[in-house]
Design a protein around this motif. Structure first.
Motif, PDB file in Angstrom:
ATOM      1  N   GLY A   1      35.311 -25.788  22.492  1.00  0.00           N
ATOM      2  CA  GLY A   1      33.859 -25.929  22.466  1.00  0.00           C
ATOM      3  C   GLY A   1      33.250 -25.032  23.525  1.00  0.00           C
ATOM      4  O   GLY A   1      33.963 -24.251  24.175  1.00  0.00           O
ATOM      5  N   PRO A   2      31.941 -25.130  23.753  1.00  0.00           N
ATOM      6  CA  PRO A   2      31.278 -24.179  24.644  1.00  0.00           C
ATOM      7  C   PRO A   2      31.795 -24.199  26.085  1.00  0.00           C
ATOM      8  O   PRO A   2      31.935 -23.146  26.713  1.00  0.00           O
ATOM      9  CB  PRO A   2      29.802 -24.605  24.586  1.00  0.00           C
ATOM     10  CG  PRO A   2      29.791 -25.971  23.986  1.00  0.00           C
ATOM     11  CD  PRO A   2      31.010 -26.077  23.128  1.00  0.00           C
TER      12      PRO A   2
ATOM     13  N   THR B   1      34.841 -25.241  27.351  1.00  0.00           N
ATOM     14  CA  THR B   1      36.197 -24.704  27.490  1.00  0.00           C
ATOM     15  C   THR B   1      36.235 -23.214  27.163  1.00  0.00           C
ATOM     16  O   THR B   1      37.003 -22.458  27.765  1.00  0.00           O
ATOM     17  CB  THR B   1      37.186 -25.484  26.594  1.00  0.00           C
ATOM     18  OG1 THR B   1      36.577 -25.735  25.334  1.00  0.00           O
ATOM     19  CG2 THR B   1      37.601 -26.792  27.228  1.00  0.00           C
ATOM     20  N   GLN B   2      35.358 -22.773  26.226  1.00  0.00           N
ATOM     21  CA  GLN B   2      35.335 -21.334  25.918  1.00  0.00           C
ATOM     22  C   GLN B   2      34.865 -20.540  27.140  1.00  0.00           C
ATOM     23  O   GLN B   2      35.442 -19.518  27.492  1.00  0.00           O
ATOM     24  CB  GLN B   2      34.418 -21.062  24.736  1.00  0.00           C
ATOM     25  CG  GLN B   2      35.212 -20.981  23.432  1.00  0.00           C
ATOM     26  CD  GLN B   2      34.392 -21.350  22.223  1.00  0.00           C
ATOM     27  OE1 GLN B   2      33.170 -21.256  22.246  1.00  0.00           O
ATOM     28  NE2 GLN B   2      35.050 -21.781  21.168  1.00  0.00           N
ATOM     29  N   ARG B   3      33.828 -21.035  27.806  1.00  0.00           N
ATOM     30  CA  ARG B   3      33.294 -20.326  28.980  1.00  0.00           C
ATOM     31  C   ARG B   3      34.330 -20.314  30.115  1.00  0.00           C
ATOM     32  O   ARG B   3      34.553 -19.271  30.742  1.00  0.00           O
ATOM     33  CB  ARG B   3      31.986 -21.007  29.431  1.00  0.00           C
ATOM     34  CG  ARG B   3      31.399 -20.446  30.714  1.00  0.00           C
ATOM     35  CD  ARG B   3      30.871 -19.028  30.526  1.00  0.00           C
ATOM     36  NE  ARG B   3      30.509 -18.424  31.807  1.00  0.00           N
ATOM     37  CZ  ARG B   3      31.149 -17.391  32.358  1.00  0.00           C
ATOM     38  NH1 ARG B   3      32.181 -16.829  31.754  1.00  0.00           N
ATOM     39  NH2 ARG B   3      30.751 -16.902  33.519  1.00  0.00           N
ATOM     40  N   LEU B   4      34.956 -21.456  30.354  1.00  0.00           N
ATOM     41  CA  LEU B   4      35.949 -21.509  31.439  1.00  0.00           C
ATOM     42  C   LEU B   4      37.131 -20.585  31.131  1.00  0.00           C
ATOM     43  O   LEU B   4      37.662 -19.917  32.025  1.00  0.00           O
ATOM     44  CB  LEU B   4      36.449 -22.946  31.638  1.00  0.00           C
ATOM     45  CG  LEU B   4      35.422 -23.918  32.228  1.00  0.00           C
ATOM     46  CD1 LEU B   4      35.945 -25.354  32.156  1.00  0.00           C
ATOM     47  CD2 LEU B   4      35.075 -23.569  33.682  1.00  0.00           C
ATOM     48  N   ALA B   5      37.514 -20.535  29.858  1.00  0.00           N
ATOM     49  CA  ALA B   5      38.670 -19.714  29.480  1.00  0.00           C
ATOM     50  C   ALA B   5      38.392 -18.218  29.623  1.00  0.00           C
ATOM     51  O   ALA B   5      39.329 -17.419  29.668  1.00  0.00           O
ATOM     52  CB  ALA B   5      39.095 -20.035  28.051  1.00  0.00           C
ATOM     53  N   GLU B   6      37.096 -17.853  29.735  1.00  0.00           N
ATOM     54  CA  GLU B   6      36.745 -16.430  29.916  1.00  0.00           C
ATOM     55  C   GLU B   6      36.818 -15.991  31.377  1.00  0.00           C
ATOM     56  O   GLU B   6      36.767 -14.803  31.663  1.00  0.00           O
ATOM     57  CB  GLU B   6      35.275 -16.187  29.559  1.00  0.00           C
ATOM     58  CG  GLU B   6      34.868 -16.253  28.145  1.00  0.00           C
ATOM     59  CD  GLU B   6      33.332 -16.254  28.030  1.00  0.00           C
ATOM     60  OE1 GLU B   6      32.903 -16.437  26.905  1.00  0.00           O
ATOM     61  OE2 GLU B   6      32.600 -16.080  29.038  1.00  0.00           O
ATOM     62  N   LEU B   7      36.810 -16.958  32.309  1.00  0.00           N
ATOM     63  CA  LEU B   7      36.672 -16.610  33.732  1.00  0.00           C
ATOM     64  C   LEU B   7      37.809 -15.707  34.189  1.00  0.00           C
ATOM     65  O   LEU B   7      38.972 -15.934  33.849  1.00  0.00           O
ATOM     66  CB  LEU B   7      36.633 -17.884  34.584  1.00  0.00           C
ATOM     67  CG  LEU B   7      35.357 -18.722  34.463  1.00  0.00           C
ATOM     68  CD1 LEU B   7      35.499 -20.031  35.240  1.00  0.00           C
ATOM     69  CD2 LEU B   7      34.144 -17.932  34.962  1.00  0.00           C
ATOM     70  N   GLN B   8      37.447 -14.697  34.965  1.00  0.00           N
ATOM     71  CA  GLN B   8      38.417 -13.708  35.420  1.00  0.00           C
ATOM     72  C   GLN B   8      38.602 -13.802  36.931  1.00  0.00           C
ATOM     73  O   GLN B   8      37.739 -14.338  37.634  1.00  0.00           O
ATOM     74  CB  GLN B   8      37.935 -12.298  35.041  1.00  0.00           C
ATOM     75  CG  GLN B   8      37.913 -12.050  33.534  1.00  0.00           C
ATOM     76  CD  GLN B   8      39.288 -12.239  32.893  1.00  0.00           C
ATOM     77  OE1 GLN B   8      40.303 -11.759  33.411  1.00  0.00           O
ATOM     78  NE2 GLN B   8      39.325 -12.957  31.771  1.00  0.00           N
TER      79      GLN B   8
ATOM     80  N   PRO C   1      37.293 -44.561  22.224  1.00  0.00           N
ATOM     81  CA  PRO C   1      36.072 -43.980  21.670  1.00  0.00           C
ATOM     82  C   PRO C   1      35.646 -42.768  22.486  1.00  0.00           C
ATOM     83  O   PRO C   1      35.846 -42.730  23.699  1.00  0.00           O
ATOM     84  CB  PRO C   1      35.035 -45.105  21.825  1.00  0.00           C
ATOM     85  CG  PRO C   1      35.574 -46.000  22.895  1.00  0.00           C
ATOM     86  CD  PRO C   1      37.062 -45.838  22.911  1.00  0.00           C
ATOM     87  N   GLY C   2      35.087 -41.755  21.840  1.00  0.00           N
ATOM     88  CA  GLY C   2      34.482 -40.621  22.562  1.00  0.00           C
ATOM     89  C   GLY C   2      35.467 -39.589  23.058  1.00  0.00           C
ATOM     90  O   GLY C   2      35.089 -38.664  23.754  1.00  0.00           O
ATOM     91  N   ALA C   3      36.777 -39.730  22.732  1.00  0.00           N
ATOM     92  CA  ALA C   3      37.740 -38.727  23.182  1.00  0.00           C
ATOM     93  C   ALA C   3      37.540 -37.452  22.400  1.00  0.00           C
ATOM     94  O   ALA C   3      37.265 -37.465  21.204  1.00  0.00           O
ATOM     95  CB  ALA C   3      39.160 -39.245  22.985  1.00  0.00           C
ATOM     96  N   GLY C   4      37.663 -36.321  23.077  1.00  0.00           N
ATOM     97  CA  GLY C   4      37.455 -35.037  22.424  1.00  0.00           C
ATOM     98  C   GLY C   4      38.531 -34.730  21.397  1.00  0.00           C
ATOM     99  O   GLY C   4      38.287 -34.121  20.393  1.00  0.00           O
ATOM    100  N   HIS C   5      39.766 -35.132  21.667  1.00  0.00           N
ATOM    101  CA  HIS C   5      40.849 -34.832  20.729  1.00  0.00           C
ATOM    102  C   HIS C   5      41.967 -35.829  20.953  1.00  0.00           C
ATOM    103  O   HIS C   5      41.899 -36.656  21.806  1.00  0.00           O
ATOM    104  CB  HIS C   5      41.370 -33.402  20.900  1.00  0.00           C
ATOM    105  CG  HIS C   5      41.598 -32.977  22.304  1.00  0.00           C
ATOM    106  ND1 HIS C   5      40.605 -32.513  23.109  1.00  0.00           N
ATOM    107  CD2 HIS C   5      42.707 -32.977  23.072  1.00  0.00           C
ATOM    108  CE1 HIS C   5      41.112 -32.217  24.302  1.00  0.00           C
ATOM    109  NE2 HIS C   5      42.378 -32.485  24.307  1.00  0.00           N
TER     110      HIS C   5
END
Ligand SMILES: Cc1cc2nc3c(=O)[nH]c(=O)nc-3n(C[C@H](O)[C@H](O)[C@H](O)COP(=O)(O)OP(=O)(O)OC[C@H]3O[C@@H](n4cnc5c(N)ncnc54)[C@H](O)[C@@H]3O)c2cc1C
Ligand code: FES
Length: 258
Positions: free
Chosen positions: A79-80, A82-89, A254-258
């Motif tokens: 999602g948004p 984790t995508q942003r964090l995964a881009e960090l350099q 309830p409410g777990a992402g995955h």
């Protein structure tokens, strides 16, 4: 005990098959317990746009802690946030809050680690503190996801949904004949955790389960993370995320992402 939010520096970003292993230098240099977690946010571009509200920080278990305080996180971009964090350099900033919650307690019997997907992360931190021959069973969707197993210094027993690596089928099928005298430590998607809980309950094997729930604050203030237990509702961020399986009717939170 937790510490205030602080700015860490990303020191490495390594792709591990379907996942990203992100290393962050934490100047607080705490020694978190395996199974505890951190609330993370990128220092910049953390939100939908310049005039939009920033995202809430997201919860992550540390996968490894190094002697100099560097923390490794294993991320799945779903999602948004984790995508942003995964881009960090390397050189970029990341807000860190933690360590938070209650992690895995010391084994009282022979430990057996059972993980599914991104749930491998806190099991790696636990494995680092146990004898290196402690058995690890990991289930993944495919060979690309199973590449994450390489960060364990040992050879985990693998299962994949598509049969591309290791046992073709569920990781819980590898569990059955290894339960005698064991205490199970597990993290993974709720259906897998529920299967582990039910198997251990039936065989009278103690188990500690690292659960997931939607977390907005991470320190007990928002009540967004409550889950039912046999003793009533608890806030998973302060009373967990690791719970004794015997406390639960079900691990389907309830409410777990995955
Ligand atoms: C204690 C704790 C520890 C955690 N540790 C880790 C960790 O080590 N690594 C990690 O990557 N995540 C971890 N998570 C999960 C992570 O915090 C959430 O997945 C987070 O909400 C993702 O934020 P996002 O903005 O990317 O996606 P969100 O906007 O929160 O979710 C986007 C959408 O993706 C769905 N989704 C979430 N996960 C998956 C999935 N695996 N597959 C398919 N769809 C999915 C959600 O239901 C939602 O619909 C942890 C959560 C908790 C509570
Ligand atoms: S995440 Fe806010 S109370 Fe648990």
């Amino acid at each position: 005990m937790s510490f205030g939010r602080r700015l860490g520096e990303v020191t490495a970003n390594e792709r591990l098959g379907a996942y990203v292993l992100l290393s962050v230098r934490d100047r607080a240099n705490r020694r978190p317990e395996p199974g505890q977690f951190y609330m993370l946010a990128a220092a910049e571009r953390w939100g939908a746009g310049a005039n939009e509200r920033p995202y809430l920080p997201r919860a992550f278990s540390h996968a490894r802690v190094h002697d100099d305080g560097t923390l490794d996180f294993l991320l799945e971009a779903v999602g948004p946030g984790t995508q942003r964090l995964a881009e960090l350099q390397p050189g970029e900033g990341m807000w860190i809050l933690g360590p938070l919650g209650i992690g895995f307690r010391t084994p009282t019997r022979t430990p057996l680690l059972v993980g599914g997907g991104i749930g491998a992360a806190p099991l790696l931190a636990l494995h680092d503190e146990l004898p290196q021959d402690t058995p690890v069973l990991l289930g993944f969707r495919s060979a690309a996801h199973a590449e994450a197993a390489a960060i364990f210094g040992t050879d985990p027993f693998l299962a994949t949904d598509d049969g591309s690596v290791g046992h073709s089928g569920l990781v819980t099928e590898l569990l059955m004949d290894r339960l005698d005298g064991a205490e199970v430590f597990s993290c993974g998607p709720p259906p897998m955790l529920e299967a582990v809980r039910a198997i251990c309950a039936e065989r009278d094997v103690p188990a500690q389960l690292a659960l997931e729930s939607g977390m907005a604050c991470g320190f007990g203030a928002c009540f967004g993370c409550v889950v039912p237990t046999r003793n009533g509702y608890i806030r998973l961020c302060v009373d967990g995320p690791v719970l004794e399986a015997s406390e639960l009717e079900t691990a389907l939170t309830p409410g777990a992402g995955h």
